[in-house]
Design an enzyme around this catalytic site. Structure first.
Site, PDB file in Angstrom:
ATOM      1  N   ARG A 168       0.863  -1.170   0.000  1.00  0.00           N
ATOM      2  CA  ARG A 168       0.000   0.000   0.000  1.00  0.00           C
ATOM      3  C   ARG A 168       0.900   1.221   0.000  1.00  0.00           C
ATOM      4  O   ARG A 168       1.810   1.317   0.835  1.00  0.00           O
ATOM      5  CB  ARG A 168      -0.877  -0.012   1.257  1.00  0.00           C
ATOM      6  CG  ARG A 168      -1.897   1.102   1.308  1.00  0.00           C
ATOM      7  CD  ARG A 168      -2.639   1.154   2.641  1.00  0.00           C
ATOM      8  NE  ARG A 168      -2.057   2.155   3.519  1.00  0.00           N
ATOM      9  CZ  ARG A 168      -2.694   2.738   4.532  1.00  0.00           C
ATOM     10  NH1 ARG A 168      -3.947   2.411   4.815  1.00  0.00           N
ATOM     11  NH2 ARG A 168      -2.101   3.641   5.278  1.00  0.00           N
ATOM     12  N   TYR A 180      -3.169  11.867   5.616  1.00  0.00           N
ATOM     13  CA  TYR A 180      -3.441  10.519   6.083  1.00  0.00           C
ATOM     14  C   TYR A 180      -2.379   9.524   5.592  1.00  0.00           C
ATOM     15  O   TYR A 180      -1.944   9.577   4.454  1.00  0.00           O
ATOM     16  CB  TYR A 180      -4.812  10.009   5.595  1.00  0.00           C
ATOM     17  CG  TYR A 180      -4.937   8.547   5.885  1.00  0.00           C
ATOM     18  CD1 TYR A 180      -5.200   8.111   7.174  1.00  0.00           C
ATOM     19  CD2 TYR A 180      -4.678   7.601   4.899  1.00  0.00           C
ATOM     20  CE1 TYR A 180      -5.224   6.769   7.481  1.00  0.00           C
ATOM     21  CE2 TYR A 180      -4.705   6.246   5.198  1.00  0.00           C
ATOM     22  CZ  TYR A 180      -4.973   5.837   6.482  1.00  0.00           C
ATOM     23  OH  TYR A 180      -4.970   4.507   6.783  1.00  0.00           O
ATOM     24  N   ASP A 231      -5.148   3.750  -0.029  1.00  0.00           N
ATOM     25  CA  ASP A 231      -6.277   4.020   0.871  1.00  0.00           C
ATOM     26  C   ASP A 231      -6.673   5.488   0.767  1.00  0.00           C
ATOM     27  O   ASP A 231      -5.882   6.376   1.085  1.00  0.00           O
ATOM     28  CB  ASP A 231      -5.856   3.677   2.312  1.00  0.00           C
ATOM     29  CG  ASP A 231      -7.045   3.576   3.263  1.00  0.00           C
ATOM     30  OD1 ASP A 231      -8.138   4.058   2.905  1.00  0.00           O
ATOM     31  OD2 ASP A 231      -6.850   3.029   4.364  1.00  0.00           O
ATOM     32  N   HIS A 233      -9.238   6.652   2.446  1.00  0.00           N
ATOM     33  CA  HIS A 233      -9.671   6.924   3.821  1.00  0.00           C
ATOM     34  C   HIS A 233     -10.861   7.872   3.890  1.00  0.00           C
ATOM     35  O   HIS A 233     -10.861   8.858   4.642  1.00  0.00           O
ATOM     36  CB  HIS A 233      -8.495   7.450   4.668  1.00  0.00           C
ATOM     37  CG  HIS A 233      -8.442   6.844   6.033  1.00  0.00           C
ATOM     38  ND1 HIS A 233      -8.889   7.491   7.155  1.00  0.00           N
ATOM     39  CD2 HIS A 233      -8.025   5.640   6.462  1.00  0.00           C
ATOM     40  CE1 HIS A 233      -8.730   6.711   8.213  1.00  0.00           C
ATOM     41  NE2 HIS A 233      -8.222   5.577   7.825  1.00  0.00           N
ATOM     42  N   GLU A 257      -9.098   1.937  -1.651  1.00  0.00           N
ATOM     43  CA  GLU A 257      -9.858   1.609  -0.451  1.00  0.00           C
ATOM     44  C   GLU A 257     -10.642   2.827   0.032  1.00  0.00           C
ATOM     45  O   GLU A 257     -10.135   3.953  -0.013  1.00  0.00           O
ATOM     46  CB  GLU A 257      -8.848   1.166   0.609  1.00  0.00           C
ATOM     47  CG  GLU A 257      -9.441   0.873   1.961  1.00  0.00           C
ATOM     48  CD  GLU A 257      -8.349   0.509   2.953  1.00  0.00           C
ATOM     49  OE1 GLU A 257      -7.251   0.073   2.535  1.00  0.00           O
ATOM     50  OE2 GLU A 257      -8.592   0.663   4.153  1.00  0.00           O
ATOM     51  N   GLU A 283     -13.453  -1.544   6.493  1.00  0.00           N
ATOM     52  CA  GLU A 283     -12.780  -1.674   7.787  1.00  0.00           C
ATOM     53  C   GLU A 283     -13.643  -1.133   8.925  1.00  0.00           C
ATOM     54  O   GLU A 283     -13.419  -1.498  10.073  1.00  0.00           O
ATOM     55  CB  GLU A 283     -11.403  -1.013   7.769  1.00  0.00           C
ATOM     56  CG  GLU A 283     -11.420   0.495   7.672  1.00  0.00           C
ATOM     57  CD  GLU A 283     -10.015   1.075   7.520  1.00  0.00           C
ATOM     58  OE1 GLU A 283      -9.172   0.445   6.880  1.00  0.00           O
ATOM     59  OE2 GLU A 283      -9.786   2.159   8.055  1.00  0.00           O
ATOM     60  N   ARG A 304     -13.655  -5.423   3.326  1.00  0.00           N
ATOM     61  CA  ARG A 304     -12.562  -5.329   4.304  1.00  0.00           C
ATOM     62  C   ARG A 304     -13.010  -5.531   5.749  1.00  0.00           C
ATOM     63  O   ARG A 304     -12.289  -5.207   6.694  1.00  0.00           O
ATOM     64  CB  ARG A 304     -11.846  -3.981   4.135  1.00  0.00           C
ATOM     65  CG  ARG A 304     -10.887  -4.069   2.960  1.00  0.00           C
ATOM     66  CD  ARG A 304     -10.096  -2.835   2.716  1.00  0.00           C
ATOM     67  NE  ARG A 304      -9.471  -2.237   3.880  1.00  0.00           N
ATOM     68  CZ  ARG A 304      -8.414  -2.740   4.514  1.00  0.00           C
ATOM     69  NH1 ARG A 304      -7.877  -3.877   4.137  1.00  0.00           N
ATOM     70  NH2 ARG A 304      -7.919  -2.093   5.546  1.00  0.00           N
ATOM     71  N   GLU A 360      -4.315  -7.312   5.118  1.00  0.00           N
ATOM     72  CA  GLU A 360      -3.468  -6.188   5.540  1.00  0.00           C
ATOM     73  C   GLU A 360      -2.610  -6.625   6.724  1.00  0.00           C
ATOM     74  O   GLU A 360      -3.077  -7.330   7.616  1.00  0.00           O
ATOM     75  CB  GLU A 360      -4.355  -5.013   5.949  1.00  0.00           C
ATOM     76  CG  GLU A 360      -3.573  -3.764   6.354  1.00  0.00           C
ATOM     77  CD  GLU A 360      -4.468  -2.585   6.744  1.00  0.00           C
ATOM     78  OE1 GLU A 360      -4.029  -1.442   6.599  1.00  0.00           O
ATOM     79  OE2 GLU A 360      -5.602  -2.818   7.185  1.00  0.00           O
ATOM     80  N   TRP A 423     -11.734  12.114   8.745  1.00  0.00           N
ATOM     81  CA  TRP A 423     -10.339  11.728   8.902  1.00  0.00           C
ATOM     82  C   TRP A 423     -10.087  10.418   8.165  1.00  0.00           C
ATOM     83  O   TRP A 423     -10.911   9.545   8.129  1.00  0.00           O
ATOM     84  CB  TRP A 423      -9.965  11.540  10.384  1.00  0.00           C
ATOM     85  CG  TRP A 423      -8.543  11.033  10.446  1.00  0.00           C
ATOM     86  CD1 TRP A 423      -7.408  11.739  10.180  1.00  0.00           C
ATOM     87  CD2 TRP A 423      -8.130   9.703  10.735  1.00  0.00           C
ATOM     88  NE1 TRP A 423      -6.301  10.925  10.273  1.00  0.00           N
ATOM     89  CE2 TRP A 423      -6.727   9.673  10.604  1.00  0.00           C
ATOM     90  CE3 TRP A 423      -8.806   8.514  11.059  1.00  0.00           C
ATOM     91  CZ2 TRP A 423      -5.966   8.506  10.811  1.00  0.00           C
ATOM     92  CZ3 TRP A 423      -8.072   7.366  11.271  1.00  0.00           C
ATOM     93  CH2 TRP A 423      -6.665   7.357  11.156  1.00  0.00           C
TER      94      TRP A 423
HETATM   95  O1  EZ4 Z   1      -6.916   4.210   9.895  1.00  0.00           O
HETATM   96  O2  EZ4 Z   1      -6.966   1.139  11.715  1.00  0.00           O
HETATM   97  O3  EZ4 Z   1      -6.354   0.495   6.115  1.00  0.00           O
HETATM   98  N1  EZ4 Z   1      -6.051   0.827   7.203  1.00  0.00           N
HETATM   99  C1  EZ4 Z   1      -6.481   1.896   7.847  1.00  0.00           C
HETATM  100  C2  EZ4 Z   1      -6.052   2.059   9.273  1.00  0.00           C
HETATM  101  C3  EZ4 Z   1      -7.077   2.828  10.091  1.00  0.00           C
HETATM  102  C4  EZ4 Z   1      -6.884   2.520  11.543  1.00  0.00           C
HETATM  103  C5  EZ4 Z   1      -7.924   3.222  12.412  1.00  0.00           C
HETATM  104  O4  EZ4 Z   1      -7.854   2.762  13.720  1.00  0.00           O
HETATM  105  O5  EZ4 Z   1      -7.201   2.695   7.278  1.00  0.00           O
HETATM  106  O6  EZ4 Z   1      -4.790   2.641   9.326  1.00  0.00           O
HETATM  107 CO    CO Z   2      -8.079   1.780   5.605  1.00  0.00          CO
END
Ligand code: EZ4
Ligand code: CO
Length: 423
Positions: A168, A180, A231, A233, A257, A283, A304, A360, A423
């Protein structure tokens, strides 16, 4: 007759004095912070066999501790530890208030501890109880990151040199502090970094310009072979995510992701209609209901959901079986806030699940590994669960007590004009 009894005992590979039922005699929560906070549930039976489950909710640990101690442990005492399904249903349906990250992590901790107990009582690794191995080893991806593109390229190179086949890649955005995914050192990315939330900034236009450039340079440098993941995020709108997916198509990503928040599953249709870049989400999912439309309308490629987030092995395998109907594969969350207990359980799941996609894996600190001795092993980009009965991860309670809880929260993000963002 006696011959077949002996045969049965030999094949059980286990102490024949273990009799059933196995009553839950005691259960307790252990909070420890060997580099980061972990919440662990230990369930003991009247047969002496015990099991371990992970209940960590990053930045909100104490909420799950209270849920377990006040509302779950009292109803566990005296139950038959063999009845994993009934206990799962009791905790899910019986609470009346369904789903959510706190409840489902508490259920996951109980579920994984009970699978651990069942495996130990039968002398079988959990993957054998699930149906046996479907593969030899579990492919994992690590997080490569840097403050800018050249640093990220170097970090990716180090992962590939170490034998990883999947990486990643996240790059800091020049001019934007604390974007991030940018860690503070090799192999140990850890976002929950302060007692009160750190503030990061987000600028979609700067990010949209940088991300395709990063993967263009990575493909130039490392060729077509490595699997690259990224990611987002939850930072983009559906339309922006569609634009990003299109721009990334030439670089053949394994997945992007969380391109947009998945509270509205319908939002992914727009992304899907515009790009063939594979999409991974989940996630933050707690149950199959979070993923139902995404899966059956084929709006994602990888789900995920994790053993920890989605109610344990009992529920995660239901999600995976459902996903398999639409050729959606697994991609279990495996950041460092999932303890080695979850990693152990996840690897038993991964080595069994027919529609495995990717796992992961971010390394825990040496202190964490010492507090949670484990049977799983890592070698050149692959993890193996080991053959210990149960999930093969233990808790050293004496050592755990030396690492008291430290309040830590996840960061928050704001746009450059001060607006709160995801975030
Ligand atoms: O931000 O698990 O793909 N992994 C992620 C992680 C999440 C954390 C949050 O607790 O996005 O790094
Ligand atoms: Co993630």
């Amino acid at each position: 007759m006696s011959g077949s009894m002996t045969q049965a005992n030999v094949h059980s590979g286990q102490d024949a004095t273990v009799s059933f039922p196995m009553r839950i005699r005691d259960a307790r929560v252990v909070v420890t912070s060997p580099g980061r906070n972990f919440v662990t549930l230990k369930i003991e039976t009247d047969q002496g066999v015990y099991g371990i489950g992970d209940a960590t909710l990053n930045g909100r640990e104490k909420a799950v501790v209270a849920y377990l101690e006040h509302h779950v442990i009292p109803v566990l005492i005296g139950r038959d530890a063999r009845q994993i399904e009934d206990i799962w249903q009791f905790l899910y349906r019986g609470a009346y208030w369904r789903r959510g990250p706190v409840t489902m992590r508490a259920i996951a901790a109980v579920d994984v501890a009970l699978w651990d107990i069942k495996g130990k009582a039968l002398g079988a690794p959990i993957y054998d109880l699930l149906g046996g191995r479907s593969r030899d080893a579990v492919m994992v991806y690590g997080h490569a990151n840097g403050g800018d593109i050249p640093e990220t390229i170097d970090a990716v190179g180090r992962y590939l040199d170490a034998g990883y086949q999947a990486v990643r890649a996240q790059s800091g955005i020049p001019g934007l502090e604390l974007a991030y995914g940018v860690g503070r050192g090799e192999l140990h990315y850890e976002p929950a970094d302060a007692a009160l939330p750190t503030q990061s900034l987000w600028d979609t236009r700067k990010y949209m310009a940088l991300a395709p450039k990063l993967f263009e340079v990575l493909r130039d440098r490392f060729g077509p072979e490595p699997r690259f993941l990224h990611d987002v995020h939850h930072r983009l709108t559906p339309l922006e995510a569609a634009q990003l997916g299109k721009r990334l198509e030439p670089y053949d990503l394994f997945w992007i992701e969380d391109p947009t928040p998945a509270e509205n599953q319908e939002a992914f249709r727009l992304i899907r209609q515009h790009t063939t870049t594979p999409i991974a989400v989940g996630e933050v999912f707690n149950t199959i209901w979070d993923a139902k439309d995404l899966i059956q309308e084929q709006l994602i490629d990888f789900v995920r959901a994790s053993v920890l987030g989605a109610g344990g092995l009992t529920h995660l395998r239901r999600i995976a079986d459902f996903a398999a109907l639409w050729q959606v594969r697994t991609g279990c969350h495996g950041a460092t806030d999932l303890s080695p207990v979850t990693m152990g359980a996840a690897l038993h799941f991964d080595i069994w699940v027919p529609n495995f996609g990717m796992q992961e894996y971010m390394r825990h600190t040496a202190e964490t590994d010492a507090v949670f001795p484990h049977a799983y092993t890592f070698e050149r980009g692959f993890l193996r669960p080991g053959d210990a009965p149960g999930h093969g991860v233990d808790l050293d309670e004496v050592l755990a007590a030396r690492f008291p809880y430290e309040p830590r929260q996840l960061p928050v993000a704001r746009l450059t004009d001060g607006t709160m963002w995801n975030w």
